[in-house]
Design a protein around this motif. Structure first.
Motif, PDB file in Angstrom:
ATOM      1  N   ASN A  79       2.691   4.417  -1.386  1.00  0.00           N
ATOM      2  CA  ASN A  79       2.352   5.267  -2.523  1.00  0.00           C
ATOM      3  C   ASN A  79       0.897   5.096  -2.936  1.00  0.00           C
ATOM      4  O   ASN A  79       0.565   5.111  -4.121  1.00  0.00           O
ATOM      5  CB  ASN A  79       3.283   5.003  -3.714  1.00  0.00           C
ATOM      6  CG  ASN A  79       4.342   6.082  -3.861  1.00  0.00           C
ATOM      7  OD1 ASN A  79       4.080   7.258  -3.606  1.00  0.00           O
ATOM      8  ND2 ASN A  79       5.521   5.692  -4.257  1.00  0.00           N
ATOM      9  N   THR A  80       0.027   4.905  -1.962  1.00  0.00           N
ATOM     10  CA  THR A  80      -1.411   4.883  -2.212  1.00  0.00           C
ATOM     11  C   THR A  80      -2.107   5.664  -1.108  1.00  0.00           C
ATOM     12  O   THR A  80      -1.635   5.726   0.029  1.00  0.00           O
ATOM     13  CB  THR A  80      -1.977   3.452  -2.228  1.00  0.00           C
ATOM     14  OG1 THR A  80      -1.864   2.881  -0.919  1.00  0.00           O
ATOM     15  CG2 THR A  80      -1.257   2.584  -3.235  1.00  0.00           C
ATOM     16  N   HIS A  81      -3.219   6.270  -1.460  1.00  0.00           N
ATOM     17  CA  HIS A  81      -4.023   6.966  -0.454  1.00  0.00           C
ATOM     18  C   HIS A  81      -4.653   5.980   0.520  1.00  0.00           C
ATOM     19  O   HIS A  81      -4.974   6.339   1.661  1.00  0.00           O
ATOM     20  CB  HIS A  81      -5.120   7.787  -1.139  1.00  0.00           C
ATOM     21  CG  HIS A  81      -4.588   9.003  -1.834  1.00  0.00           C
ATOM     22  ND1 HIS A  81      -5.297   9.666  -2.811  1.00  0.00           N
ATOM     23  CD2 HIS A  81      -3.412   9.682  -1.688  1.00  0.00           C
ATOM     24  CE1 HIS A  81      -4.596  10.693  -3.232  1.00  0.00           C
ATOM     25  NE2 HIS A  81      -3.455  10.727  -2.575  1.00  0.00           N
ATOM     26  N   LEU A  88      -0.063  12.097  -6.169  1.00  0.00           N
ATOM     27  CA  LEU A  88      -0.742  11.635  -4.960  1.00  0.00           C
ATOM     28  C   LEU A  88      -0.566  12.591  -3.780  1.00  0.00           C
ATOM     29  O   LEU A  88      -1.223  12.422  -2.756  1.00  0.00           O
ATOM     30  CB  LEU A  88      -0.207  10.255  -4.551  1.00  0.00           C
ATOM     31  CG  LEU A  88      -0.464   9.104  -5.518  1.00  0.00           C
ATOM     32  CD1 LEU A  88       0.238   7.837  -5.023  1.00  0.00           C
ATOM     33  CD2 LEU A  88      -1.952   8.843  -5.677  1.00  0.00           C
ATOM     34  N   LEU A 135       0.804  -1.223   0.000  1.00  0.00           N
ATOM     35  CA  LEU A 135       0.000   0.000   0.000  1.00  0.00           C
ATOM     36  C   LEU A 135       0.837   1.273   0.000  1.00  0.00           C
ATOM     37  O   LEU A 135       0.270   2.373   0.097  1.00  0.00           O
ATOM     38  CB  LEU A 135      -0.939   0.011   1.219  1.00  0.00           C
ATOM     39  CG  LEU A 135      -1.996  -1.094   1.237  1.00  0.00           C
ATOM     40  CD1 LEU A 135      -2.867  -0.977   2.493  1.00  0.00           C
ATOM     41  CD2 LEU A 135      -2.876  -1.028  -0.010  1.00  0.00           C
TER      42      LEU A 135
END
Length: 278
Positions: free
Chosen positions: A140-142, A224, A138
């Motif tokens: 580099n993900t919101h 992001l 997860l």
């Protein structure tokens, strides 16, 4: 001294004078930020301070949208803030109902252990959390930030204290009428807890919107990033565009002010109810 039929004592004057001074001191940084947002970078730190710029640089508020993808950063920040706020309202109010109105083994022990996590600084478990999110793929993900912030011990504590002030007889009467616990929570507890929900909304919204370290750790892709991370893009290796930083900061402050001013009446009621009852 009497004014319009009211006697004003020296103590009253001192209290109001102290309140005015404290208010002025608290507002001074915001006034300086607003003033600096209308200056060139070289004029921001000039002393004595020119509170009202003789030549306002309104162009700063145009340049901030072209120098960096500010609109994208605001969208990312709004997305994260709204999702996290809604999830915290849901999870905190739901867990608080169980701790306040239901009986189950070791309820007080579990609650004490859960609330004790408030005393643990985030820096203590920051690295284990990062390693866990990396194992889940997860980074580099919101979603990483959403998962980590969807639950809050403070929110459970705040909501439980408010729920404790609601007579248990309401729940018992609803059970006699055939309502299950989910219906009692949704149709009785939530409508009665608007002050506490508003208070939690303000705390969560402001904390998530202003979060810097979390996005700094988990988000490295430009598309992001949030607005707090985006502000660093005005700082290069050898210089910093302070006028643009202040202008972008003013823009970033507007949603927080809107939320707080919209919910301030409920905020005061929620703090008083949660702090004095239960």
């Amino acid at each position: 001294m009497r004014i319009a039929g009211h006697r004003i004592t020296t103590g009253t004057v001192a209290v109001y004078a102290t309140a005015i001074v404290i208010t002025a001191v608290m507002l001074m940084p915001f006034a300086w930020m607003l003033s600096a947002s209308l200056k060139l970078s070289r004029d921001v730190f000039v002393f004595p301070i020119e509170w009202i710029p003789s030549q306002p640089q309104w162009q700063n508020y145009v340049d901030i949208w072209t120098k960096i993808p500010l609109a994208l950063f605001i969208y990312n920040t709004s997305k994260l803030t709204i999702i996290v706020t809604l999830l915290q309202l849901l999870t905190s109010s739901f867990a608080a109902y169980a701790f306040a109105k239901l009986d189950f083994p070791y309820k007080n022990t579990l609650f004490l252990g859960y609330i004790a996590t408030i005393a643990m600084p985030w820096q203590v478990y920051m690295v284990p959390q990062f390693l866990l999110m990396r194992e889940f793929g997860l980074n580099n993900t919101h979603l990483a930030l959403i998962c980590l912030q969807a639950f809050t011990a403070f929110g459970v504590f705040l909501m439980r204290q408010f729920y404790m002030s609601i007579p248990t007889e309401f729940c018992e009467a609803a059970r006699i009428d055939g309502m299950n616990e989910y219906q009692i929570w949704a149709k009785i507890m939530l409508p009665l807890s608007k002050p506490a929900l508003s208070t939690l909304t303000i705390f969560t919204f402001v904390t998530t919107w202003n979060d810097f370290l979390g996005p700094m750790i988990y988000l490295t892709k430009t598309e992001l990033k949030t607005i707090q991370i985006g502000l660093r893009m005005f700082i290069s290796q050898y210089s910093a565009e302070y006028g643009l930083i202040m202008a972008a900061s003013v823009v970033a402050l507007i949603p927080v002010l809107i939320v707080f001013l919209s919910l301030q009446r409920f905020f005061v009621e929620g703090v008083a109810s949660s702090g004095l009852k239960g």
